[in-house]
Design an enzyme around this catalytic site. Structure first.
Site, PDB file in Angstrom:
ATOM      1  N   SER A   1      -4.839  -7.178   3.969  1.00  0.00           N
ATOM      2  CA  SER A   1      -6.297  -7.078   4.044  1.00  0.00           C
ATOM      3  C   SER A   1      -6.690  -6.053   5.120  1.00  0.00           C
ATOM      4  CB  SER A   1      -6.899  -8.468   4.297  1.00  0.00           C
ATOM      5  OG  SER A   1      -8.244  -8.513   3.890  1.00  0.00           O
TER       6      SER A   1
ATOM      7  N   GLU B   1      -4.646  -3.617  -3.788  1.00  0.00           N
ATOM      8  CA  GLU B   1      -5.322  -4.884  -4.126  1.00  0.00           C
ATOM      9  C   GLU B   1      -6.679  -4.870  -3.466  1.00  0.00           C
ATOM     10  OE1 GLU B   1      -6.211  -7.666  -1.948  1.00  0.00           O
ATOM     11  OE2 GLU B   1      -5.702  -6.516  -0.160  1.00  0.00           O
TER      12      GLU B   1
ATOM     13  N   HIS C   1      -5.294 -11.011  -2.457  1.00  0.00           N
ATOM     14  CA  HIS C   1      -5.895 -12.213  -1.903  1.00  0.00           C
ATOM     15  C   HIS C   1      -5.674 -13.369  -2.871  1.00  0.00           C
ATOM     16  CE1 HIS C   1      -7.619  -9.257   0.790  1.00  0.00           C
ATOM     17  NE2 HIS C   1      -8.115 -10.214   1.538  1.00  0.00           N
TER      18      HIS C   1
END
Lengths: 296, 296
Positions: free
Chosen positions: A100, A195, A265
C-alpha cells in the site's frame, strides 16, 4: 526471526489487530518488538514526519531486528521519502515488508540504493487478521526463509508467455505518483505488478495510462495485475467497468498483461521481492513464478 | 462569435443544461453549433475514442467556428491525447475553452505545439447554469474579446509578491497525471494554477508532492490554488484537513503559494489563458493579474 513493527504512515486504526499480530508471531516462535509509532497517533499519521523518519532509522539500527514489518499503509511516506538515507537503511540488512503506501518506500529504496524490499503482508490486516490466511503466511515465510521461492497460480492473459526480469511494482497509485520523480526505479525489461483499493476503474485506467504515456509499460516484459477492490460503479458508467479499463490498456500496449495475481488489499496475498528477479512461465491460464536473486 | 460545443470526454449528463447554454449564448448574439458528441453517449463517454478524436478534428476544420467550447469534463482525453494532431489544431486558429479533464488537452497542446488554450467555463455547468455567474461571463468574454485582460481578486499568501511568467495549470489530478510524460509542458519560471474536485486533502497533498518531487513547484515563480471542493473529511483524519495539506506544501517549497484563486469546479471562475503570460502583483491579500500575450 525477530520482527520490529513500525508505522511509517497512518496510525494504528485497529489496536486489537496489532495485539493479535504480536500474539500470532510470538506463537509461531518469532520475536516481536513494537516501535513507538505502532502505538501513537498524530492527525491521520502515527506521528509527525520527523518522528516517523526517526522510526525508520531506529528499526534499521536495531541489532536484534531481522524483519521491519509495516503496521499498515494510509498516507505518509511521500512526505519523508526524500529524507530517508536508503544507503544506510540498505546496509542495515533488515527485510522491509509491507504494501500500500509502503510502496513509496519500496520504489525509492530500489531507485536510490538498488535495495530489495518485500511487498507482502502487514501487521494490522494480515498477521493481525481474525482468520489469518495460510496462503499468505506460507508464501511470506517461504520467501523470507529461502533464497528462492516458486509460486504457482492462475493468471488470466496470453496463452503462452515465458520471460524473466526484475520484479517490481506495488500499489498503482504510488507507482503512478512517482512517475517523473527521482523515486521511480528505472527498470527496463522488468516484470511489473500492480494492485489498488478504493479506486474507480476509470481512475485505475487513468493511472495505467500515466505508466503507458511515460513509457513504463512498454519497457516491461510483462504486467501482472493483482486485486483492484473497494470501488463502486454508478449509473453514469453505462457498462464501463474494470474489464473495460483493462481491455483498453491491453489494446494499447505490446506487452503481456495478466490479471488475477494474488496480491493487493485482499486476504490471500503473495510476498513479492521488489528488486529481486522473477522468471514467469504461463501456459493456458496457469503460471509459475520463480522468485530469486533477492536474498543478500 | 461562433461557438462549437463538443464533448471530447464524458457524455452530456444534463441535456437540459446544454439546451440552456445554447439558448443563452444565442441570446447574447453568438452563433452556436452542437457537435454530434454533444448529444451522443457510449459507456461513460460521449462516443468511442475514434469518434471523440474525429470531433476535435471536425471543430478545428469548421471554417465558421471561433471558439471550441467543451461541454463538460469527466474522463476521456488521456485515451486520445497521443493521437491529436496539435500542430493542425493550433493552425486552425480556434480558441479552445474548458477545464477539468480538458486540462489534459491544454497541457498537451502547450507541450507539443506551444498552443495557447483557455481554462474557463464549459457549456454544461457554466453557460448552461440555471443562474449563470456574471463574474464568469464577464471574465470569459473579457479575455476572449481583448488582447489583454486584468483581473483583481483576493488571494491569501505572502504579503507582497510581484512576478511574471507563463501562466499554466488547471486540474491538479490531470497535471499530476502528466508528470513524467511527453504531455507535461516544460515551463520554467511560470505561474502555476491548480484546482480539483472530489479529492480528499491527503490526495491533494499527495498530488502536490508529485509536483514537488518532480521539481515542478520549485521551477515556478508562484503557485495559485483555486477551489478544492466536493470531498469529505472523516474521523480518521484527526484534524488533518485542506489547511494542513497546504501548510505542509508551503513548508516544503521556496515559492509563494497563494490560495483563493476564483477557479475550479465552482460557479465564479476566471478564464485563464494556458500558455499566455501573466504579471501577478499581490499586496496584503489583494492581487492583480494582468493576462497578456495570449491572442494570436
Amino acid at each position: 526471526m525477530r520482527f520490529d513493527i513500525l508505522a511509517p504512515a497512518g496510525f494504528a486504526t485497529d489496536p486489537a489487530a496489532v495485539a493479535r499480530a504480536v500474539a500470532r508471531l510470538s506463537g509461531l516462535g518469532h520475536g516481536v518488538h513494537l516501535d513507538a509509532t505502532a502505538e501513537s497517533r498524530w492527525q491521520r499519521f502515527s506521528a509527525p514526519d520527523d518522528a516517523r523518519l526517526a522510526a525508520i532509522g531506529r528499526v534499521a539500527a536495531d541489532p536484534d531486528a531481522d524483519v521491519a514489518l509495516m503496521l499498515r499503509g494510509g498516507f505518509g511516506l511521500t512526505r519523508i521519502v526524500d529524507r530517508i538515507d536508503f544507503d544506510a537503511v540498505g546496509r542495515s540488512g533488515k527485510r522491509w515488508l509491507g504494501h500500500s503506501d509502503f510502496t513509496a518506500f519500496q520504489l525509492a529504496a530500489l531507485a536510490r540504493a538498488g535495495m530489495v524490499t518485500y511487498a507482502g503482508p502487514m501487521a494490522s490486516y494480515d498477521f493481525g487478521a481474525e482468520q489469518p490466511s495460510v496462503f499468505t503466511f506460507e508464501n511470506c515465510f517461504g520467501v523470507l526463509g529461502n533464497r528462492e521461492w516458486t509460486v504457482e497460480c492462475a493468471l488470466d492473459g496470453p496463452s503462452q508467455v515465458e520471460c524473466s526480469g526484475v520484479l517490481w511494482g506495488g500499489n498503482l497509485t504510488m507507482v503512478a505518483h512517482f512517475v517523473g520523480t527521482p523515486y521511480l526505479p528505472d527498470v527496463s525489461g522488468g516484470i511489473l505488478f500492480l494492485e489498488d483499493v478504493g479506486e474507480h476503474p476509470y481512475r485505475i485506467e487513468r493511472m495505467l495510462y500515466q505508466l503507458l504515456h511515460a513509457g513504463v509499460l512498454a519497457r516491461s516484459r510483462a504486467v501482472l495485475l493483482g486485486a483492484f477492490t473497494g470501488y463502486e460503479l454508478n449509473a453514469n458508467d453505462g457498462g464501463y467497468d474494470l474489464v473495460s479499463a483493462i481491455g483498453q490498456i491491453r489494446s494499447r500496449v505490446p506487452v503481456p498483461v495478466f490479471t488475477g495475481l494474488p496480491f493487493g488489499h485482499v486476504r490471500e496475498k503473495l510476498t513479492l521481492p521488489v528488486g529481486g528477479r522473477c522468471t514467469l512461465r504461463s501456459r493456458d491460464g496457469i503460471a509459475s513464478m520463480r522468485l530469486f536473486d533477492y536474498a543478500a
